[in-house]
Design a protein around this motif. Structure first.
Motif, PDB file in Angstrom:
ATOM      1  N   GLU A  39       0.824  -1.209   0.000  1.00 54.42           N
ATOM      2  CA  GLU A  39       0.000   0.000   0.000  1.00 54.42           C
ATOM      3  C   GLU A  39       0.859   1.261   0.000  1.00 54.42           C
ATOM      4  O   GLU A  39       1.890   1.339   0.665  1.00 54.42           O
ATOM      5  N   THR A  40       0.417   2.263  -0.745  1.00 57.95           N
ATOM      6  CA  THR A  40       1.089   3.555  -0.819  1.00 57.95           C
ATOM      7  C   THR A  40       0.368   4.558   0.073  1.00 57.95           C
ATOM      8  O   THR A  40      -0.856   4.610   0.089  1.00 57.95           O
ATOM      9  N   THR A  41       1.130   5.355   0.828  1.00 61.33           N
ATOM     10  CA  THR A  41       0.533   6.333   1.735  1.00 61.33           C
ATOM     11  C   THR A  41       1.315   7.633   1.679  1.00 61.33           C
ATOM     12  O   THR A  41       2.532   7.633   1.492  1.00 61.33           O
ATOM     13  N   PHE A  42       0.594   8.743   1.845  1.00 58.67           N
ATOM     14  CA  PHE A  42       1.221  10.062   1.903  1.00 58.67           C
ATOM     15  C   PHE A  42       0.767  10.747   3.179  1.00 58.67           C
ATOM     16  O   PHE A  42      -0.427  10.800   3.472  1.00 58.67           O
ATOM     17  N   LEU A  43       1.707  11.239   3.987  1.00 61.73           N
ATOM     18  CA  LEU A  43       1.414  11.922   5.246  1.00 61.73           C
ATOM     19  C   LEU A  43       1.912  13.352   5.188  1.00 61.73           C
ATOM     20  O   LEU A  43       2.992  13.613   4.660  1.00 61.73           O
ATOM     21  N   THR A  44       1.139  14.275   5.733  1.00 62.48           N
ATOM     22  CA  THR A  44       1.573  15.662   5.816  1.00 62.48           C
ATOM     23  C   THR A  44       1.917  16.026   7.252  1.00 62.48           C
ATOM     24  O   THR A  44       1.419  15.407   8.201  1.00 62.48           O
ATOM     25  N   GLU A  45       2.761  17.029   7.415  1.00 60.74           N
ATOM     26  CA  GLU A  45       3.113  17.486   8.755  1.00 60.74           C
ATOM     27  C   GLU A  45       1.872  17.973   9.496  1.00 60.74           C
ATOM     28  O   GLU A  45       1.687  17.698  10.685  1.00 60.74           O
ATOM     29  N   ALA A  46       1.008  18.685   8.790  1.00 57.48           N
ATOM     30  CA  ALA A  46      -0.192  19.229   9.426  1.00 57.48           C
ATOM     31  C   ALA A  46      -1.089  18.114   9.950  1.00 57.48           C
ATOM     32  O   ALA A  46      -1.659  18.211  11.044  1.00 57.48           O
ATOM     33  N   GLN A  47      -1.213  17.045   9.184  1.00 60.40           N
ATOM     34  CA  GLN A  47      -2.046  15.913   9.589  1.00 60.40           C
ATOM     35  C   GLN A  47      -1.518  15.297  10.877  1.00 60.40           C
ATOM     36  O   GLN A  47      -2.276  15.030  11.825  1.00 60.40           O
ATOM     37  N   VAL A  48      -0.217  15.072  10.938  1.00 58.94           N
ATOM     38  CA  VAL A  48       0.381  14.459  12.128  1.00 58.94           C
ATOM     39  C   VAL A  48       0.306  15.406  13.318  1.00 58.94           C
ATOM     40  O   VAL A  48       0.052  14.982  14.447  1.00 58.94           O
ATOM     41  N   CYS A  49       0.495  16.704  13.069  1.00 55.56           N
ATOM     42  CA  CYS A  49       0.379  17.695  14.147  1.00 55.56           C
ATOM     43  C   CYS A  49      -0.997  17.669  14.781  1.00 55.56           C
ATOM     44  O   CYS A  49      -1.141  17.713  16.011  1.00 55.56           O
ATOM     45  N   ARG A  50      -2.021  17.587  13.947  1.00 58.16           N
ATOM     46  CA  ARG A  50      -3.394  17.569  14.466  1.00 58.16           C
ATOM     47  C   ARG A  50      -3.639  16.333  15.323  1.00 58.16           C
ATOM     48  O   ARG A  50      -4.283  16.406  16.373  1.00 58.16           O
ATOM     49  N   GLN A  51      -3.127  15.191  14.880  1.00 62.70           N
ATOM     50  CA  GLN A  51      -3.396  13.946  15.575  1.00 62.70           C
ATOM     51  C   GLN A  51      -2.586  13.787  16.859  1.00 62.70           C
ATOM     52  O   GLN A  51      -3.049  13.152  17.809  1.00 62.70           O
ATOM     53  N   GLY A  53      -1.063  16.524  18.527  1.00 66.29           N
ATOM     54  CA  GLY A  53      -1.125  17.704  19.380  1.00 66.29           C
ATOM     55  C   GLY A  53       0.214  18.361  19.634  1.00 66.29           C
ATOM     56  O   GLY A  53       0.379  19.085  20.625  1.00 66.29           O
ATOM     57  N   VAL A  54       1.192  18.131  18.747  1.00 67.80           N
ATOM     58  CA  VAL A  54       2.503  18.761  18.902  1.00 67.80           C
ATOM     59  C   VAL A  54       2.746  19.711  17.739  1.00 67.80           C
ATOM     60  O   VAL A  54       2.010  19.731  16.755  1.00 67.80           O
ATOM     61  N   SER A  55       3.808  20.514  17.851  1.00 65.18           N
ATOM     62  CA  SER A  55       4.125  21.496  16.820  1.00 65.18           C
ATOM     63  C   SER A  55       4.802  20.838  15.619  1.00 65.18           C
ATOM     64  O   SER A  55       5.140  19.652  15.645  1.00 65.18           O
ATOM     65  N   ARG A  56       5.027  21.618  14.584  1.00 61.20           N
ATOM     66  CA  ARG A  56       5.616  21.080  13.363  1.00 61.20           C
ATOM     67  C   ARG A  56       7.071  20.643  13.536  1.00 61.20           C
ATOM     68  O   ARG A  56       7.512  19.707  12.889  1.00 61.20           O
ATOM     69  N   THR A  57       7.813  21.322  14.421  1.00 63.49           N
ATOM     70  CA  THR A  57       9.243  21.015  14.547  1.00 63.49           C
ATOM     71  C   THR A  57       9.501  19.564  14.950  1.00 63.49           C
ATOM     72  O   THR A  57      10.276  18.865  14.278  1.00 63.49           O
ATOM     73  N   PRO A  58       8.891  19.039  16.020  1.00 66.59           N
ATOM     74  CA  PRO A  58       9.140  17.628  16.357  1.00 66.59           C
ATOM     75  C   PRO A  58       8.610  16.659  15.300  1.00 66.59           C
ATOM     76  O   PRO A  58       9.189  15.582  15.101  1.00 66.59           O
ATOM     77  N   VAL A  59       7.538  17.029  14.614  1.00 70.88           N
ATOM     78  CA  VAL A  59       7.020  16.175  13.543  1.00 70.88           C
ATOM     79  C   VAL A  59       8.024  16.122  12.397  1.00 70.88           C
ATOM     80  O   VAL A  59       8.326  15.053  11.860  1.00 70.88           O
ATOM     81  N   ARG A  60       8.565  17.292  12.045  1.00 68.32           N
ATOM     82  CA  ARG A  60       9.553  17.343  10.969  1.00 68.32           C
ATOM     83  C   ARG A  60      10.796  16.523  11.333  1.00 68.32           C
ATOM     84  O   ARG A  60      11.341  15.796  10.501  1.00 68.32           O
ATOM     85  N   GLU A  61      11.224  16.619  12.585  1.00 64.97           N
ATOM     86  CA  GLU A  61      12.399  15.864  13.033  1.00 64.97           C
ATOM     87  C   GLU A  61      12.119  14.355  13.026  1.00 64.97           C
ATOM     88  O   GLU A  61      12.995  13.550  12.682  1.00 64.97           O
ATOM     89  N   ALA A  62      10.887  13.993  13.396  1.00 65.14           N
ATOM     90  CA  ALA A  62      10.520  12.568  13.366  1.00 65.14           C
ATOM     91  C   ALA A  62      10.515  12.051  11.933  1.00 65.14           C
ATOM     92  O   ALA A  62      10.958  10.923  11.665  1.00 65.14           O
ATOM     93  N   PHE A  63      10.015  12.858  10.996  1.00 65.78           N
ATOM     94  CA  PHE A  63      10.046  12.477   9.583  1.00 65.78           C
ATOM     95  C   PHE A  63      11.485  12.232   9.117  1.00 65.78           C
ATOM     96  O   PHE A  63      11.766  11.269   8.409  1.00 65.78           O
TER      97      PHE A  63
END
Length: 234
Positions: A39-51, A53-63
């Motif tokens: 399966e192919t999946t696409f995730l956005t920073e905004a989507q992960v942030c919403r789910q 509850g953290v800011s974009r910086t830790p999400v970007r670092e996790a990516f």
């Protein structure tokens, strides 16, 4: 399509004060690893942030960490792309594992009982997490890593780590086929026993049988609840 849902464990970790990046990384990694391999999946920073509850910086670092693990590819200004694992990639990785692991088992067998005792401990640890697919595969990785490192070739050990990073998601699929969990544990015990008696050829042969059966499981269809958070193995 793969959907991210709220994770109670992730939220709990955030409340415990753990580093946000580590929490997001662990949470995302679990979801990526339990994604069907075709399966192919696409995730956005905004989507992960919403789910989360953290800011974009830790999400970007996790990516970035997950990209280094070989589990996704970052598309600038778009998000993270998780590609399907092709049959060609499955065959190539398993062929490479066979070349490395059979040789390493031969070399590591000289340690006999001392290494076998460690392998028995790792098998017992794997038995304890048999109901958690991701934890089971991580324990599986520890078992094979112990043999590769015991062989004493640091170049092969580094190469092997790169193979296993790419194979973790494949492994989650493999253990979801039939009674593969029980079979893996039995095959690991056979490898450990061959090493215990310092039978180099038998140890390599046991590894070869194990990898061949794993490849067969990887090629087999499976009926599993792949929804995020599911830990069932059928």
């Amino acid at each position: 399509m793969f959907m991210i849902t709220n994770s109670a464990s992730g939220a709990a970790a955030l409340h415990r004060g753990d580093a946000a990046q580590d929490v997001v990384y662990a949470w995302l990694k679990k979801h990526v690893l339990t994604l069907p391999r075709n399966e192919t999946t696409f995730l956005t920073e905004a989507q992960v942030c919403r789910q989360t509850g953290v800011s974009r910086t830790p999400v970007r670092e996790a990516f970035l960490r997950l990209e280094a693990d070989g589990l996704l590819r970052i598309l600038p200004k778009k998000g993270a792309y998780i590609a399907p694992i092709t049959e060609i990639e499955v065959d190539a990785i398993m062929q490479a594992r066979g070349l490395v692991e059979e040789w390493c088992a031969q070399q590591a067998s000289r340690f006999g009982a001392s290494l076998a005792d460690e392998l028995d401990r790792l098998i017992a640890q794997q038995e304890q997490v048999r109901s958690d697919r991701v934890a089971f595969i991580e324990s599986d990785r520890d078992f094979h890593r112990a043999i590769v490192r015991a062989a004493g070739n640091p170049v092969l050990a580094t190469f092997y780590e790169s193979l296993r990073d790419r194979q973790v998601r494949m492994g989650v699929h493999a253990i979801s086929v039939g009674s593969r969990v029980d079979e893996v544990l039995a095959e690991h015990r056979a490898i450990a026993q061959a090493i215990r008696t310092s039978q180099a050829d038998e140890a390599a042969a046991a590894v070869g049988v194990h990898l061949a059966r794993t490849l067969a499981a990887l090629r087999a269809p499976t009926l599993v609840d792949w929804s995020p958070g599911s830990r069932a193995v059928v």
